[in-house]
Write a protein that holds these residues in place. Structure first.
Motif, PDB file in Angstrom:
ATOM      1  N   ASP A 640       0.842  -1.021  -0.057  1.00  0.00           N
ATOM      2  CA  ASP A 640       0.004  -0.696   0.401  1.00  0.00           C
ATOM      3  C   ASP A 640       1.250   1.530   0.198  1.00  0.00           C
ATOM      4  OD1 ASP A 640       1.186  -0.426   2.794  1.00  0.00           O
ATOM      5  OD2 ASP A 640      -0.458   0.089   3.711  1.00  0.00           O
ATOM      6  N   GLN A 641       2.125   1.287  -0.319  1.00  0.00           N
ATOM      7  CA  GLN A 641       2.954   2.427  -0.145  1.00  0.00           C
ATOM      8  C   GLN A 641       2.831   3.073  -1.760  1.00  0.00           C
ATOM      9  OE1 GLN A 641       4.263  -0.689   0.181  1.00  0.00           O
ATOM     10  NE2 GLN A 641       6.691  -0.794   0.431  1.00  0.00           N
ATOM     11  N   PRO A 642       2.805   4.155  -1.528  1.00  0.00           N
ATOM     12  CA  PRO A 642       3.198   4.718  -3.252  1.00  0.00           C
ATOM     13  C   PRO A 642       4.228   3.903  -3.835  1.00  0.00           C
ATOM     14  CG  PRO A 642       3.448   6.473  -1.625  1.00  0.00           C
ATOM     15  CD  PRO A 642       3.981   5.037  -0.692  1.00  0.00           C
ATOM     16  N   VAL A 643       3.749   4.003  -5.314  1.00  0.00           N
ATOM     17  CA  VAL A 643       4.652   3.731  -6.333  1.00  0.00           C
ATOM     18  C   VAL A 643       5.089   5.263  -7.243  1.00  0.00           C
ATOM     19  CG1 VAL A 643       5.331   2.334  -7.729  1.00  0.00           C
ATOM     20  CG2 VAL A 643       3.700   1.917  -5.639  1.00  0.00           C
ATOM     21  N   LEU A 644       5.871   4.648  -7.408  1.00  0.00           N
ATOM     22  CA  LEU A 644       6.856   6.003  -8.775  1.00  0.00           C
ATOM     23  C   LEU A 644       7.335   5.045  -9.656  1.00  0.00           C
ATOM     24  CD1 LEU A 644       8.232   8.923  -7.483  1.00  0.00           C
ATOM     25  CD2 LEU A 644       6.343   8.675  -7.694  1.00  0.00           C
ATOM     26  N   ASP A 645       7.311   5.441 -10.891  1.00  0.00           N
ATOM     27  CA  ASP A 645       7.447   4.646 -13.154  1.00  0.00           C
ATOM     28  C   ASP A 645       8.477   6.021 -13.366  1.00  0.00           C
ATOM     29  OD1 ASP A 645       7.274   3.217 -14.518  1.00  0.00           O
ATOM     30  OD2 ASP A 645       5.888   2.873 -14.857  1.00  0.00           O
ATOM     31  N   THR A 646       9.378   5.099 -13.527  1.00  0.00           N
ATOM     32  CA  THR A 646      10.916   6.027 -14.629  1.00  0.00           C
ATOM     33  C   THR A 646       9.830   6.342 -15.827  1.00  0.00           C
ATOM     34  OG1 THR A 646      11.800   4.398 -14.455  1.00  0.00           O
ATOM     35  CG2 THR A 646      12.578   5.236 -12.483  1.00  0.00           C
ATOM     36  N   LEU A 647       9.436   5.273 -15.660  1.00  0.00           N
ATOM     37  CA  LEU A 647       8.682   5.121 -17.120  1.00  0.00           C
ATOM     38  C   LEU A 647       8.269   6.677 -17.489  1.00  0.00           C
ATOM     39  CD1 LEU A 647       7.743   4.313 -20.471  1.00  0.00           C
ATOM     40  CD2 LEU A 647       6.236   3.209 -19.500  1.00  0.00           C
ATOM     41  N   LEU A 648       6.876   6.695 -16.525  1.00  0.00           N
ATOM     42  CA  LEU A 648       5.810   7.531 -16.494  1.00  0.00           C
ATOM     43  C   LEU A 648       6.810   9.438 -16.004  1.00  0.00           C
ATOM     44  CD1 LEU A 648       3.462   6.265 -14.747  1.00  0.00           C
ATOM     45  CD2 LEU A 648       3.472   6.096 -17.464  1.00  0.00           C
ATOM     46  N   LEU A 649       8.160   8.961 -15.589  1.00  0.00           N
ATOM     47  CA  LEU A 649       8.469  10.254 -14.877  1.00  0.00           C
ATOM     48  C   LEU A 649       9.359  10.429 -16.350  1.00  0.00           C
ATOM     49  CD1 LEU A 649      10.060   9.335 -11.173  1.00  0.00           C
ATOM     50  CD2 LEU A 649       8.292  10.873 -11.939  1.00  0.00           C
ATOM     51  N   SER A 650       9.333   9.393 -17.184  1.00  0.00           N
ATOM     52  CA  SER A 650      10.333  10.336 -18.341  1.00  0.00           C
ATOM     53  C   SER A 650       9.810  11.123 -19.171  1.00  0.00           C
ATOM     54  CB  SER A 650      11.125   8.911 -18.550  1.00  0.00           C
ATOM     55  OG  SER A 650      11.817   9.395 -19.530  1.00  0.00           O
ATOM     56  N   ALA A 651       8.364  10.192 -19.588  1.00  0.00           N
ATOM     57  CA  ALA A 651       7.615  11.035 -20.148  1.00  0.00           C
ATOM     58  C   ALA A 651       7.090  11.970 -19.894  1.00  0.00           C
ATOM     59  CB  ALA A 651       6.138  10.152 -20.560  1.00  0.00           C
ATOM     60  N   ALA A 652       6.856  12.737 -17.978  1.00  0.00           N
ATOM     61  CA  ALA A 652       6.531  14.153 -18.397  1.00  0.00           C
ATOM     62  C   ALA A 652       7.973  14.642 -18.121  1.00  0.00           C
ATOM     63  CB  ALA A 652       6.604  14.107 -16.509  1.00  0.00           C
ATOM     64  N   LEU A 653       9.567  14.648 -18.334  1.00  0.00           N
ATOM     65  CA  LEU A 653      10.647  15.196 -18.099  1.00  0.00           C
ATOM     66  C   LEU A 653      10.721  15.523 -19.873  1.00  0.00           C
ATOM     67  CD1 LEU A 653      12.712  13.819 -15.734  1.00  0.00           C
ATOM     68  CD2 LEU A 653      12.093  16.222 -15.397  1.00  0.00           C
ATOM     69  N   HIS A 654      10.808  14.620 -20.707  1.00  0.00           N
ATOM     70  CA  HIS A 654      10.605  14.949 -21.726  1.00  0.00           C
ATOM     71  C   HIS A 654       9.472  13.612 -22.445  1.00  0.00           C
ATOM     72  CE1 HIS A 654      15.029  13.624 -19.797  1.00  0.00           C
ATOM     73  NE2 HIS A 654      15.123  15.648 -19.841  1.00  0.00           N
ATOM     74  N   PRO A 655       8.167  15.506 -22.402  1.00  0.00           N
ATOM     75  CA  PRO A 655       7.951  14.763 -23.733  1.00  0.00           C
ATOM     76  C   PRO A 655       7.800  14.731 -25.209  1.00  0.00           C
ATOM     77  CG  PRO A 655       6.663  16.990 -22.672  1.00  0.00           C
ATOM     78  CD  PRO A 655       8.206  16.111 -21.557  1.00  0.00           C
ATOM     79  N   SER A 656       9.065  15.386 -25.534  1.00  0.00           N
ATOM     80  CA  SER A 656       9.238  15.410 -27.104  1.00  0.00           C
ATOM     81  C   SER A 656      10.157  14.099 -27.961  1.00  0.00           C
ATOM     82  CB  SER A 656      10.327  17.003 -26.984  1.00  0.00           C
ATOM     83  OG  SER A 656      11.171  16.667 -26.429  1.00  0.00           O
ATOM     84  N   GLN A 657      10.575  13.306 -26.966  1.00  0.00           N
ATOM     85  CA  GLN A 657      11.025  11.903 -26.808  1.00  0.00           C
ATOM     86  C   GLN A 657      10.399  10.988 -27.391  1.00  0.00           C
ATOM     87  OE1 GLN A 657      14.441  11.998 -27.121  1.00  0.00           O
ATOM     88  NE2 GLN A 657      14.586  13.976 -26.174  1.00  0.00           N
ATOM     89  N   GLU A 658      10.882  10.118 -28.786  1.00  0.00           N
ATOM     90  CA  GLU A 658       9.905   9.939 -29.178  1.00  0.00           C
ATOM     91  C   GLU A 658      10.261   8.290 -28.478  1.00  0.00           C
ATOM     92  OE1 GLU A 658      11.156   8.509 -32.915  1.00  0.00           O
ATOM     93  OE2 GLU A 658      11.178  10.494 -33.552  1.00  0.00           O
ATOM     94  N   SER A 659      11.762   7.665 -27.189  1.00  0.00           N
ATOM     95  CA  SER A 659      11.178   6.527 -26.992  1.00  0.00           C
ATOM     96  C   SER A 659      11.254   6.891 -25.787  1.00  0.00           C
ATOM     97  CB  SER A 659      11.942   6.131 -27.206  1.00  0.00           C
ATOM     98  OG  SER A 659      12.109   4.776 -26.491  1.00  0.00           O
ATOM     99  N   HIS A 660      10.696   5.760 -24.588  1.00  0.00           N
ATOM    100  CA  HIS A 660      11.062   5.862 -22.698  1.00  0.00           C
ATOM    101  C   HIS A 660      11.426   5.202 -22.720  1.00  0.00           C
ATOM    102  CE1 HIS A 660       9.409  10.082 -22.957  1.00  0.00           C
ATOM    103  NE2 HIS A 660       8.580   9.871 -23.478  1.00  0.00           N
ATOM    104  N   ARG A 661      11.574   4.162 -23.782  1.00  0.00           N
ATOM    105  CA  ARG A 661      12.230   2.909 -22.910  1.00  0.00           C
ATOM    106  C   ARG A 661      13.235   2.778 -22.250  1.00  0.00           C
ATOM    107  NH1 ARG A 661      14.603  -0.301 -26.960  1.00  0.00           N
ATOM    108  NH2 ARG A 661      14.574  -1.646 -25.719  1.00  0.00           N
ATOM    109  N   LEU A 662      13.873   1.464 -20.774  1.00  0.00           N
ATOM    110  CA  LEU A 662      14.446   1.588 -20.179  1.00  0.00           C
ATOM    111  C   LEU A 662      16.038   2.295 -20.942  1.00  0.00           C
ATOM    112  CD1 LEU A 662      15.136   2.066 -17.016  1.00  0.00           C
ATOM    113  CD2 LEU A 662      15.132  -0.420 -17.334  1.00  0.00           C
ATOM    114  N   GLU A 663      16.570   1.524 -21.935  1.00  0.00           N
ATOM    115  CA  GLU A 663      16.978   1.533 -22.976  1.00  0.00           C
ATOM    116  C   GLU A 663      18.163   3.038 -23.327  1.00  0.00           C
ATOM    117  OE1 GLU A 663      15.359  -0.847 -23.068  1.00  0.00           O
ATOM    118  OE2 GLU A 663      16.584  -2.876 -22.615  1.00  0.00           O
ATOM    119  N   ALA A 664      16.702   3.517 -23.757  1.00  0.00           N
ATOM    120  CA  ALA A 664      17.033   4.405 -24.588  1.00  0.00           C
ATOM    121  C   ALA A 664      16.456   6.312 -23.955  1.00  0.00           C
ATOM    122  CB  ALA A 664      15.343   4.999 -24.810  1.00  0.00           C
ATOM    123  N   ILE A 665      16.274   5.770 -21.908  1.00  0.00           N
ATOM    124  CA  ILE A 665      16.136   6.336 -21.111  1.00  0.00           C
ATOM    125  C   ILE A 665      17.397   6.812 -20.240  1.00  0.00           C
ATOM    126  CG2 ILE A 665      15.626   7.093 -18.424  1.00  0.00           C
ATOM    127  CD1 ILE A 665      13.230   5.984 -19.618  1.00  0.00           C
TER     128      ILE A 665
END
Length: 722
Positions: A640-665
């Protein structure tokens, strides 16, 4: 709205405007014609209406192509340059902006790169000065960490909230022994930087000990300490000594304020059990001997009568013999069972047998110039010895063999023999008599210029062992066999385990002295002040609702802005179902690797304890959390603890980037990828990425946990379900 969305909107607008202008122009021209002109043109235009529409569509397409090129140059390219600038400022100062979208943007990129070079030069100068100022402090920390890691006693340092801010390797092993979880957690759910010591000790016990120390401080005692013994939740008996950590008094502050405490721990479970058995034995001997002594006293009194009948005298003598025999049997049994407790013994250390043999080799080769070899050294054999005196004895015997029998090579053999260990010193050559061996045993040891008042027999007696000469007639060899007490194998921490960081684990963080658990609400806390568990799972497939199962969980922790690779969780899981070959090709886990592994019913509660009181972080967390949520009801646990997703955070930080796969980040942020598609490897890479995201998020105005969650929810990827 993201730059790509604005570009798409601009293209659609250009198409609509081009089509609309053509339509409006055609309409205005038609209505401007006279009826005769219309009648004249209508037969000409009607058959060619499709061609006119096609011309209009080509015009709209040309406008779209032009607008797409325009958008890439003046909408998308600046956004990509802005992303590059953010990465350069926030994660990689050596990164440089590249742009060939337009001459104007290229000149801006050149100017920015020139400024970045100046900034890098200034930063290098500042870093050199900081490094010089910090070097002495770091040396002190390293000395402390080295000393702590070598202590034989378990040491844990906590702040007043009970949060652990320092511990040594012995404490880690101690807490691992207290853990009732599978090898996955390895005590990690109990001990770790930022974890609470109240997971082991009752809070009231610690509070009482602190109050006792505070009273001693008020009385002015030089060394205020508190001692207590407690039973852990795992049923172990611990003896603890507590000492205070005093804060440095600032201006206007009172002296002697306690800012934390040090716990020195000993597991006395076995000692207590042994002492209890010894007390029971002594009590049994006392009670059993009391009746025997009463019978002996009565028999002795009767035997004092001179006119006692012979038959009665023989009966009383039999009573004496029987009682004496019974007492003798009881005493011999007690001496055999508790020989270690009933004898005075020299303090012995536990060490690996192979290390003892290696030390003996070095001693003989260095001081006697005598070559040595190994034969049949059993691994994982541990001995309990006084290594200094035992090595003296081995060296002394080797010296006598070399001087008196011209032995030119010695060999060592080590093997386990039940509760004892056989250490053999082997040579080829002339045989010797038993009398010679006995004389060597009883003479004070002297070799290579070193003299000792001890004899070989003294050393062997210290170890409660034996030594004798034995011959191998078929091989024309002889050897001295040392019988030594064995010790239980000790688990050693991995010094340089794969994916677990540098040469010294992060076992301390003194900045935690300043942290209080009862501060702000979790959502209002800065990301840099939170404790995170970064995790990943490997599974049999991609469909948890259709029966796919977890086959590996890996996790590591982030405390006070540091990725603690040494505090990790890694466990294979028996999925209790077939493992598809297609999934093996991705993660490399084979069905043979899962044989004998614990089921998820044992592993998931251990991981739940490991992640307690932390924020969960994962890449594409919705996928991993779905696997966990499906098992919550059946296992009686809840994440029940909070969860953060690096995929979503990457999309929030860099919305203009085409890929948010872990390798691309990782490529964007300069994170080196290792151990990919293993649960722990992916967790560590995700943790590195997340740490580099935190300053970028702060620059974007996303500073707290609540900010990060709200920004994540606004992204397109937040709507993906599993």
């Amino acid at each position: 709205m993201s730059p790509r969305s604005r570009q798409a909107l601009a293209i659609a607008t250009a198409c609509i405007l081009a089509s609309g202008m053509l339509a409006v122009g055609a309409y205005a021209l038609w209505h401007d014609l006279t009826p005769d002109e219309r009648a004249l043109l209508q037969p000409v235009l009607e058959p060619r209406l499709g061609l006119l529409i096609m011309i209009a569509m080509v015009g709209a397409g040309a406008a779209a192509v032009w607008m797409k090129s325009f958008g890439e140059r003046y909408l998308l390219a600046p956004a990509l340059v802005a992303d590059e600038l953010g990465l350069m400022v926030g994660t990689d100062p050596n990164r440089r902006v590249k742009s060939d979208a337009s001459p104007e943007l290229a000149r801006i990129a050149e100017a920015v790169n020139a400024l970045a070079d100046q900034r890098r030069s200034l930063q290098d100068d500042v870093e050199v000065r900081i490094a010089e100022a910090r070097r002495s402090v770091e040396e002190e920390r390293n000395r402390l960490a080295a000393l702590m890691s070598e202590l034989n006693q378990s040491v844990v340092v906590c702040n007043l909230d009970g949060r652990i801010l320092l511990y040594n390797s012995r404490a880690r092993l101690q807490f691992k022994a207290l853990s009732d979880a599978p090898t996955a957690a390895g005590g990690g759910e109990i001990i770790g930087l930022g974890r609470s010591i109240y997971g082991v000790f009752e809070r009231s016990l610690i509070v009482h000990a602190l109050e006792s120390i505070q009273e001693k401080l008020l009385r002015g005692e030089a060394q205020p300490m508190a001692n207590f013994v407690t039973t852990t939740r795992a049923g172990q008996l611990l003896r603890a000594q507590m000492a205070p950590v005093l804060a440095v008094a600032g201006e206007g502050e009172a002296e002697g304020q306690v800012s934390g405490f040090v716990l020195m721990l000993d597991n006395i479970t076995r000692t207590f059990e042994a002492e209890t058995r010894r007390d029971q034995l002594l009590h049994g001997l006392t009670e059993g001997s009391r009746s025997s002594l009463a019978n002996l006293r009565a028999a002795a009194e009767m035997l004092e009568y001179p006119d006692l009948d012979a038959e009665i005298r023989e009966r009383f003598l039999k009573v004496v013999r029987d009682e004496v025999q019974g007492m003798s049997t009881r005493l011999e049994g007690a001496a055999t069972e508790f020989a270690d407790s009933l004898k005075t013994r020299w303090p012995l250390d536990e060490m690996q047998g192979a290390d003892l043999v290696a030390a003996a080799q070095r001693l003989i080769e260095r001081k006697l110039k005598l070559p040595t070899k190994l034969e049949e050294i059993q691994p994982d054999v541990w001995v309990k010895v006084d290594s200094f005196s035992l090595l003296q004895a081995v060296g002394y015997l080797a010296s006598r063999l070399s001087d008196e029998f011209e032995v030119r090579e010695l060999r060592f053999r080590l093997s386990q023999a039940g509760r004892l260990v056989h250490l053999d010193l082997i040579w080829s050559g002339q045989a010797m008599s038993t009398e010679t061996v006995m004389s060597w045993e009883l003479e004070p040891m002297s070799f290579a210029g070193e003299n000792s008042p001890l004899t070989v027999r003294d050393v062997i007696d210290r170890h409660d062992g034996e030594v004798w000469l034995q011959r191998e007639k078929t091989r024309h060899r002889a050897f001295f066999r040392f019988l030594l007490p064995s010790a239980a194998p000790q688990e050693r921490l991995e010094a340089a385990a794969q994916l677990k960081g540098g040469s010294r684990p992060e076992y301390y963080d003194f900045d935690l002295f300043k942290r209080s658990a009862a501060s702000d609400a979790l959502d209002d806390m800065p990301l840099s002040a939170l404790t995170f568990t970064v995790f990943d799972t490997e599974t049999t497939g991609l469909n948890p609702s259709e029966g796919d199962e977890i086959i590996q969980i890996g996790a590591t922790r982030i405390v006070n802005g540091k990725l603690l690779k040494s505090e990790s969780f890694e466990q294979l899981v028996d999925p209790q179902r077939e493992l598809p070959e297609a999934s093996t090709k991705i993660h490399g886990i084979t069905p043979e690797m899962l044989v004998g592994q614990p089921p998820l019913g044992r592993v998931l509660p251990a991981f739940h304890a490991f992640a307690r009181d932390t924020v969960l972080v994962a890449h594409n967390a919705a996928f991993d959390m779905r696997f966990l949520e499906i098992k919550e009801q059946s296992l009686g646990i809840r994440f029940d603890q909070p969860v953060l997703d690096t995929l979503l955070l990457s999309a929030a930080l860099h919305p203009s980037q085409e890929s948010h796969r872990l390798e691309a980040i990782c490529e964007r942020m300069g994170v080196h990828v290792m151990g990919r598609h293993t649960a722990l490897g992916d967790a560590i890479v995700t943790g590195e990425v997340f740490l580099r995201m935190i300053p970028l998020l702060a620059e974007a105005g996303i500073r707290t946990l609540g900010d990060a969650r709200r920004a994540s929810e606004k992204t397109y990827y937040a709507r993906v379900k599993y």
